[in-house]
Design an enzyme around this catalytic site. Structure first.
Site, mmCIF file in Angstrom:
data_model
loop_
_atom_site.group_PDB
_atom_site.id
_atom_site.type_symbol
_atom_site.label_atom_id
_atom_site.label_comp_id
_atom_site.label_asym_id
_atom_site.label_seq_id
_atom_site.Cartn_x
_atom_site.Cartn_y
_atom_site.Cartn_z
ATOM 1 N N SER A 162 0.817 -1.212 0.000
ATOM 2 C CA SER A 162 0.000 0.000 0.000
ATOM 3 C C SER A 162 0.855 1.269 0.000
ATOM 4 C CB SER A 162 -0.952 -0.051 1.203
ATOM 5 O OG SER A 162 -1.845 1.015 1.157
ATOM 6 N N ASP A 183 -6.039 2.283 -3.690
ATOM 7 C CA ASP A 183 -7.301 2.269 -2.933
ATOM 8 C C ASP A 183 -7.594 3.611 -2.279
ATOM 9 O OD1 ASP A 183 -5.349 1.932 -0.968
ATOM 10 O OD2 ASP A 183 -6.418 0.346 0.105
ATOM 11 N N ASP A 204 -2.508 6.249 -3.789
ATOM 12 C CA ASP A 204 -1.392 5.567 -3.143
ATOM 13 C C ASP A 204 -0.948 4.418 -4.057
ATOM 14 O OD1 ASP A 204 -3.396 3.717 -2.657
ATOM 15 O OD2 ASP A 204 -2.822 3.332 -0.580
ATOM 16 N N ASP A 248 -1.265 1.231 -4.230
ATOM 17 C CA ASP A 248 -2.175 0.155 -4.650
ATOM 18 C C ASP A 248 -3.548 0.681 -5.073
ATOM 19 O OD1 ASP A 248 -2.756 0.738 -1.940
ATOM 20 O OD2 ASP A 248 -3.736 -1.191 -1.683
HETATM 21 MG MG MG Z 1 -3.500 1.512 -0.079
#
Ligand code: MG
Length: 472
Positions: A117, A263, A259, A261
């Site tokens: 992340s 999300d 970010d 990843d």
């Molecule tokens: Mg994330």
């Protein structure tokens, strides 16, 4: 040896304990350093553990963010899954919400995202998903950890090995699912100029595809899916100076930052000002409640803005303990139409019940298109608060004593309400303060929020003094 070749690895018990100390294995998944604690062997073991938990014949969707270590880790993870007789669908580079959505659409038995992340590049991790796409519950995570610690893996015989296949339509399906909830033509008619910073992460490919479909003119910063993060991948103010400058230079309507990843989403207004991560959920919720009325969900330390937005629409906010899975659990239990977390995470259960930056971008653009207002104008309509965050050292097991002391100190205040779902949150008419223990370090976090900055600081200081008096 057990059924189907259940074996205990040769690794000694002492060595296992050491590995567990260095590697973070929590309800959020596994996280460690590449070339250090998160080795290919560990990824393979967790593949075996997840495969053992789901059982032979299960199907698992796997994907990864752009970190250079992702290829190595996903191969090792897949080997473990296949060896337990689990079929694997490899989605390649994909966002966390993308993998979650595919897990749900394919009706897979589970999913795994190889990502750390917003953590720096030297980290990577494994995030395990339920068939709905949501992260594991605490009980499921505990079960998985137990299987991993025992090394009693249900390895399949040669006739029952899992099959691997690749699937490449994640981005298209994700975009279709998001676009089904908005008015594409309305957004496209505005021909918004958008600056997007994907930090060379998993959002690099899918995000400009979405914005292009919505008729936006996109200036894409850090647009290579290389995992070479141009700045720390946490989408916070200090990391987004390049984005703020680019919004001003291009005279864009909005700046978006993801970010690593994909999300979480942070927003920069048309003046090139970072509006604060708390505003992503606030703006998206304000948009949602224009069209649909129902309960919202947020974690305990999400800004009070969402309560004001919900109250203005005659709706209610359900507060859940910190952690995405807790918010999703509250959403399901209470039938919430929308939710999320203050750190730039919006959750639209009609797409997939995880945080999704694509939903955030689509809803903000739809909100701009419908109202004809600018980001700064929409922000100005929302009551402004100041949030203060501090941390203090905290001896283990002191929380019970501390929450008692804080409750006692605030008990006779007018209009006080306590929420003990995660540490203790104290709500007063003019602000709130929350104390909670960190899951990973021996520290206590104190968060306070009020419209008046001095009041927010005063609440945080007051609780800080109680903590020091109680533990000192
Ligand atoms: Mg994330």
């Amino acid at each position: 040896m057990g059924k189907d070749g259940e074996v205990e690895s040769r690794r000694g018990a002492k060595e296992r304990c050491m590995a567990e100390e260095r590697l973070i294995v929590s309800v959020s998944g596994v996280r460690g350093t590449v070339g250090g604690t998160l080795s290919p062997a560990i990824a393979c073991e967790f593949g075996c553990a997840f495969g053992t938990m789901l059982g032979a014949g299960a199907t698992v969707a796997v994907g990864r963010d752009t970190r250079p270590s992702g290829s190595m880790l996903i191969s090792a993870l897949e080997a473990g899954l296949l060896g337990c007789g689990v079929d694997v669908v490899d989605l390649g580079v994909a966002t966390t919400p993308g993998v979650a959505l595919m897990t749900k659409l394919m009706e897979a038995s589970g999913g795994v995202v190889v990502t750390a992340s917003h953590n720096p590049a030297e980290y990577n991790g494994l995030k395990f998903l339920q068939p709905t796409g949501t992260g594991l519950t605490a009980a499921m995570a505990e079960k998985l950890k137990g299987i991993w610690q025992s090394r009693r893996f249900a390895l399949a015989g040669s006739d029952h090995q899992g099959q691997e296949r690749r699937q490449t339509n994640t981005h298209g399906l994700h975009i279709d699912t998001v676009c089904a909830l908005i008015d594409e033509k309305k957004i496209a008619s505005r021909r918004f100029k958008v600056v997007l910073d994907s930090v060379n992460g998993a959002g690099c490919v899918v995000s400009p595809m979405l914005l292009g479909r919505l008729g936006c003119e996109v200036c894409h910063l850090n647009a290579e899916a290389s995992g070479q993060f141009a700045h720390p991948p946490e989408p916070s103010e200090e990391n987004l100076t390049q984005l703020c400058q680019a919004v001003r230079r291009h005279k864009a309507a909005v700046g978006f930052a993801q970010d690593a990843d994909g999300d979480r989403l942070a927003i920069v207004d048309e003046n090139g000002t970072f509006i604060g991560e708390e505003y992503t959920l606030a703006l998206a919720a304000a948009y949602v409640l224009r069209h649909r009325k129902g309960k919202l969900a947020a974690n305990l330390v999400t800004s009070r803005m969402i309560d004001d937005i919900a109250a203005a629409a005659g709706c209610q906010v359900v507060r859940a303990p910190t952690g995405e899975a807790n918010v999703v659990e509250a959403m399901e239990r209470e039938g919430c139409i929308f939710g999320g977390e203050g750190g730039g995470g919006v959750i639209e259960p009609r797409v997939v019940p995880v945080r999704d930056s694509l939903v955030g971008m689509a809803y903000v653009l739809q909100y701009l298109a419908e109202t004809g207002q600018t980001v700064s104008q929409l922000v100005a309509e929302i009551p402004r608060y100041v949030m203060v965050k501090t941390k203090l050292p905290c001896p283990p097991d002191a929380m019970e004593l501390l929450t008692k002391a804080v409750r006692k100190a605030f008990a006779d205040r007018e209009g006080v309400r306590f929420n003990p779902a995660d540490g203790l949150r104290v709500d007063l008419p003019d602000g709130w303060v929350c104390l909670r223990a960190s899951n990973t370090e021996p520290i206590l976090r104190i968060l306070a929020e009020a419209a008046d900055p001095r009041r927010a600081q005063g609440l945080a200081d007051e609780v800080g003094r109680i903590v020091q008096a109680t533990t000192g």
